[in-house]
Design an enzyme around this catalytic site. Structure first.
Site, PDB file in Angstrom:
ATOM      1  CG  ASP A  44      10.821  12.569   4.620  1.00 50.45           C
ATOM      2  OD1 ASP A  44      10.632  13.338   3.665  1.00 50.45           O
ATOM      3  OD2 ASP A  44      10.642  11.381   4.313  1.00 50.45           O
ATOM      4  CB  ILE A  86      -0.854   0.079   1.154  1.00 51.89           C
ATOM      5  CG1 ILE A  86      -0.310  -0.223   2.620  1.00 51.89           C
ATOM      6  CG2 ILE A  86      -2.140  -1.101   0.999  1.00 51.89           C
ATOM      7  CD1 ILE A  86      -0.853   0.074   3.813  1.00 51.89           C
ATOM      8  N   GLY A 144       7.795   3.833   2.192  1.00 51.97           N
ATOM      9  CA  GLY A 144       8.104   4.625   3.104  1.00 51.97           C
ATOM     10  C   GLY A 144       9.734   4.718   3.034  1.00 51.97           C
TER      11      GLY A 144
END
Length: 698
Positions: free
Chosen positions: A491, A374, A377
């Site tokens: 981030d 999904i 990262g």
């Protein structure tokens, strides 16, 4: 585990007949294992039951698991237990055009499709069915209570029991993902239904009722979904589905698979004979006639087959004892190794919420199936997982196998495991086995903010956007000023902001985060982040501070308000009204020209308060100031967004520092090198020489 319990387990394992069961989910289903009828079709990994048309339409569709499921045992008719979980959404291009709804359905045949309109595609001539309906149309013919309810339908569209979803604040027509759990206990014949926006099953069900399984179940039933529209543009999508059925262990006769078709003669018939043909599904088993002929050869004593069975039991008993001894040794050796492995991770990781086993996370993700991915990262891949013991849906982050990836994961684990805030993604637990490092998070049903902004069919409403920005600001104020140790995220971007069932923001992905003591001067590191979100001083010096996070947040604010990415692909702005390639620069230009509100996302069609939009854009510019000392703290940002503090005066001309000029030139040079990939890259620089050293596409 005691010797007696071990022995009991192995005796049960070897001598209890295997009971018929069915289990599948979207991760294991293929096109051949789904049967689509009427308007039902596959659409981007989801099952759509009705057509997606811009004009009102009346139609119906049904999607079924292609193989029949055994629901009753032959002979004693003992019903199967089953449980199912599914996520679905109902959307409508024209909200005033009400549709029909959808239903989870059990049916003895896989060919019938009901009519369009309010029947949800269920009602058809001579069709038997059990359904749990999610009805969006109040139909007086079916005695509906309203256009937002759940009902249990037993061979009739007039529900035997209903529940008004307004009591739990669930709106089927909201377009949001709705989760449903349905369970039937074969031993008590009780059917139970739960519904929630959350992916955690609620404590209290909305419906509970006794179901006469012998009356409504056939030996075999097909399971799936049905939906319909009635002069509407309403669409019905099933986004996730898992199903399992099993027979209670007390049903000893459950093991026999369905026999082939046989003809049963009526003893009272004439010579012509009267017969009824049984046509079970194509599961071939030994002929019933052969079994009967074998049993007829046994007389008052033991038949040969029975003598062989006794001998087999004696032999198997000796084998079980030997196997038990080996299993006992294996269990204790594994336990010793596991304890030793835990000691090597350090006490800070053992304090995490929960340790999962590799086996259960592997099962939850179907062996880390590519269909379960999904997202990606920092230094890892994220999978959707369904926990086998309770059906809970989670996000499982699996680190890359590089040494850098493992270091980043251990950093993320040690930081986020100590954090608790309503606007942070919650870490459920972790696993470190077989050379793998896995993190388990709550799954956010509405995905990431960037997908909600740029990939959703309907534009994200302004009220949702304001709430999201306030949530992220609150999370950053907590990280910067309220934690025991200050956390710099490093981030912050829309793809790292997740949305829960209520579109509340949850900041995640702490793979690049750094934890320091408050008021301590930061060390210079290798700058890392995503182009368009990086503060100029961080890019050029490598020193990450709370002010560099504030700059990234400012870029997010402008992105959310304008509906444009921080770095546009087309540097000339062709086709976008002359938009500059850099979002911050473009909004600052509009501010200088007195046309700030032109930055508002045109897809909102002016459905926002102008004062609120102006305030949000000014907050974005204040946070994006090239002078880090002029940027507000995140605690001040929270006060500005809620109206408790005024936005500081933002100069009409962007402050021009040496860092700002170098920053813009570097971004433009990097943008030119990746103009064909939307300009979104992860960059790192060498802090010793202030020169660019690497690009990683994200």
């Amino acid at each position: 585990m005691s010797l007696l319990s071990f022995f009991t387990f192995f005796i049960f394992f070897f001598f209890t007949p295997t009971l018929a069961s069915t289990e599948f989910d979207f991760g294991t289903l293929t096109l051949s294992s789904l049967k689509l009828l009427g308007d039902a079709h596959l659409n981007n990994g989801t099952v759509s039951l009705t057509r997606d048309l811009p004009v009102p339409n009346s139609g119906s569709g049904r999607a079924l698991y292609s193989r029949p499921v055994r629901f009753r045992q032959p002979g004693n008719h003992s019903p199967a237990s089953f449980r199912t979980f599914f996520s679905f959404s109902v959307t409508n291009l024209n909200p005033s055009s009400i549709g029909g709804g959808l239903a989870f359905v059990l049916s003895p045949d896989d060919d019938s499709l009901g009519d369009a309109g309010g029947s949800l595609g269920l009602a058809a001539a001579a069709t038997k069915f059990v359904a749990v309906e999610f009805d969006t149309l109040m139909d007086a013919e079916f005695k509906d209570i309203n256009g937002n309810h759940v009902g249990v339908d037993l061979n009739s569209m007039v529900s035997a029991k209903v529940f008004d979803l307004g009591f739990i604040n669930v709106d089927l027509k909201s377009g949001d993902t709705v989760n449903a759990w349905i369970e039937f206990d074969g031993s008590t014949t009780v059917l139970t239904v739960w519904v929630s926006y959350s992916n955690l099953k609620p404590k209290d069900p909305i419906l509970t009722m006794n179901l006469d399984a012998d009356r409504y179940f056939n030996d075999f039933m097909y399971v799936g979904f049905s939906g319909s529209t009635q002069g509407s543009t309403e669409t019905h999508s099933v986004e996730w589905w898992s199903f399992s059925s099993f027979f209670p262990s007390s049903s000893a006769g459950a093991a026999a698979p369905p026999p082939p078709a046989v003809t049963l003669m009526n003893p009272g018939a004439n010579s012509a004979g009267s017969s009824s043909s049984l046509s079970p599904p194509p599961s071939i088993a030994p002929s019933v006639a052969q079994k009967e002929s074998k049993s007829s050869s046994c007389h008052n004593g033991l038949c040969k087959e029975n003598l062989g069975a006794v001998a087999g039991v004696v032999t198997a008993g000796a084998f079980v004892l030997a196997l038990f001894a080996g299993a006992l040794i294996w269990v204790y050796s594994k336990k010793f190794k596991r304890v030793k492995k835990l000691d090597t991770l350090g006490s800070e990781i053992i304090k995490m919420p929960k340790q999962f086993s590799y086996k259960e996370l592997k099962a939850a993700t179907k062996c880390f199936n590519a269909n379960r991915i999904i997202g990606h990262g920092a230094f890892g891949t994220v999978y959707k997982g369904v926990m086998p013991e309770n059906g809970e849906i989670v996000a499982v982050k699996r680190c890359s196998h590089s040494s850098q990836g493992k270091n980043e994961f251990l950093s993320e684990l040690s930081i986020i495991g100590t954090l608790r805030h309503r606007n942070l993604v919650r870490l459920q637990g972790w696993c470190h086995e077989k050379g793998e490092i896995l993190l388990v998070y709550d799954l956010m049903p509405n995905g990431s903010l960037d997908k909600a902004l740029f990939e959703a069919r309907m534009p994200l409403p302004w009220s949702h956007r304001r709430k999201i920005l306030l949530g992220v600001a609150s999370a950053l104020a907590y990280l910067h000023q309220e934690c025991e140790n200050q956390v710099i995220h490093r981030d912050i971007k829309t793809s790292n902001i997740m949305l829960d069932e209520g579109f509340n923001a949850r900041l995640g992905d702490f793979g690049l985060a750094r934890q320091t003591e408050h008021d301590k001067s930061p060390d210079a590191t290798v700058a890392a982040g995503t182009m368009g979100y990086l503060a100029p001083e961080y890019l050029l010096t490598g020193k990450a501070t709370e002010k560099t996070d504030v700059f990234s947040y400012g870029a997010v604010v402008l992105e959310v308000a304008s509906g444009r990415r921080p770095i546009e692909k087309d540097a000339t702005g062709a086709g976008k009204g002359g938009v500059s390639s850099n979002l911050v620069e473009w909004v600052w230009t509009l501010h200088r020209e007195g046309r700030l509100l032109l930055a508002a996302d045109p897809r909102l069609e002016n459905e926002f308060d102008e004062a609120e939009m102006r305030r949000v854009l000014m907050v974005g510019l204040a946070c994006s100031n090239s002078d880090p000392l002029a940027r507000p703290s995140m605690r001040s940002v929270v006060q500005m967004l809620v109206g408790d503090a005024e936005v500081p005066i933002v100069p009409t001309t962007k402050p021009n520092t040496g860092l700002s000029t170098s920053h813009s030139q570097l971004l433009l040079s990097l943008q030119d090198s990746v103009s064909d990939i939307d300009g979104i890259i992860t960059i790192s620089t060498s802090t010793s020489e202030n020169s660019f050293s690497g690009i990683d596409i994200v």
